[in-house]
Design a protein around this motif. Structure first.
Motif, PDB file in Angstrom:
ATOM      1  N   GLY A  15      -0.228   7.033  -2.153  1.00 14.79           N
ATOM      2  CA  GLY A  15       0.558   7.116  -3.134  1.00 14.79           C
ATOM      3  C   GLY A  15       1.106   5.548  -3.908  1.00 14.79           C
ATOM      4  O   GLY A  15       1.699   5.631  -4.779  1.00 14.79           O
ATOM      5  N   ARG A  67      -6.367   6.969 -12.591  1.00 14.79           N
ATOM      6  CA  ARG A  67      -5.324   6.330 -11.755  1.00 14.79           C
ATOM      7  C   ARG A  67      -5.683   4.741 -11.502  1.00 14.79           C
ATOM      8  O   ARG A  67      -4.769   3.810 -11.072  1.00 14.79           O
ATOM      9  CB  ARG A  67      -5.766   6.807 -10.291  1.00 14.79           C
ATOM     10  CG  ARG A  67      -5.628   8.182  -9.899  1.00 14.79           C
ATOM     11  CD  ARG A  67      -5.517   8.811  -8.530  1.00 14.79           C
ATOM     12  NE  ARG A  67      -7.159   8.577  -8.138  1.00 14.79           N
ATOM     13  CZ  ARG A  67      -7.325   7.824  -7.000  1.00 14.79           C
ATOM     14  NH1 ARG A  67      -6.295   7.435  -6.238  1.00 14.79           N
ATOM     15  NH2 ARG A  67      -8.785   7.728  -6.794  1.00 14.79           N
ATOM     16  N   ASN A  84      -3.367   2.625  -8.901  1.00 14.28           N
ATOM     17  CA  ASN A  84      -2.242   3.406  -8.827  1.00 14.28           C
ATOM     18  C   ASN A  84      -2.220   4.733  -7.980  1.00 14.28           C
ATOM     19  O   ASN A  84      -3.633   5.153  -8.023  1.00 14.28           O
ATOM     20  CB  ASN A  84      -1.520   3.543 -10.102  1.00 14.28           C
ATOM     21  CG  ASN A  84      -1.002   2.381 -10.587  1.00 14.28           C
ATOM     22  OD1 ASN A  84      -0.818   1.399 -10.227  1.00 14.28           O
ATOM     23  ND2 ASN A  84      -1.174   2.204 -11.968  1.00 14.28           N
ATOM     24  N   SER A  85      -1.501   5.371  -7.521  1.00 13.09           N
ATOM     25  CA  SER A  85      -1.552   6.685  -6.927  1.00 13.09           C
ATOM     26  C   SER A  85      -2.679   6.568  -5.938  1.00 13.09           C
ATOM     27  O   SER A  85      -3.568   7.434  -5.556  1.00 13.09           O
ATOM     28  CB  SER A  85      -1.782   7.633  -8.102  1.00 13.09           C
ATOM     29  OG  SER A  85      -0.711   7.801  -8.768  1.00 13.09           O
TER      30      SER A  85
END
Length: 118
Positions: A15, A67, A84-85
């Protein structure tokens, strides 16, 4: 010749986020497009994202769409990959690459390790 040096890899939790950089030197005026690739242990190297050097047009692998964001700063001769993520499945060595025509990527960096822990 074009030289590429990646940086920004590391260990991050599931995450989390990381930003990779790719510094471009040498005959940078010849660069047509650049891209990010990755290779996980036991897997073939796969395309992650690409960007045209002049117009900034981008494309992404389905696995990272929404992402990851690829960008470049022509004034700094640097390409970026904002991730990201992040998921454990994103763990790999990430490589930047450059091409000087519409053909294959000719120039490659040495790679930077990204590890996402669960």
């Amino acid at each position: 010749q074009v030289q590429l040096v990646e940086s920004g890899g590391g260990l991050v939790q599931d995450g989390g986020s990381l930003r990779l950089s790719c510094a471009v030197s040498g005959r940078t005026f010849n660069v047509y497009a650049m891209g990010w690739f990755r290779q996980a242990p036991g897997n073939e190297r796969e395309f992650v994202a690409g960007i045209s050097w002049s117009g900034g047009n981008t494309n992404y692998a389905d696995a990272v769409k929404g992402r990851f964001t690829i960008s470049r700063d022509n004034a700094k001769n640097t390409m970026y990959l904002q991730m990201n993520s992040l998921k454990p499945g994103d763990t790999a060595v990430y490589y930047c690459a450059a091409k000087v025509t519409t053909g294959e990527y000719l120039y490659w960096g040495q790679g930077t390790q990204v590890t996402v822990s669960s």
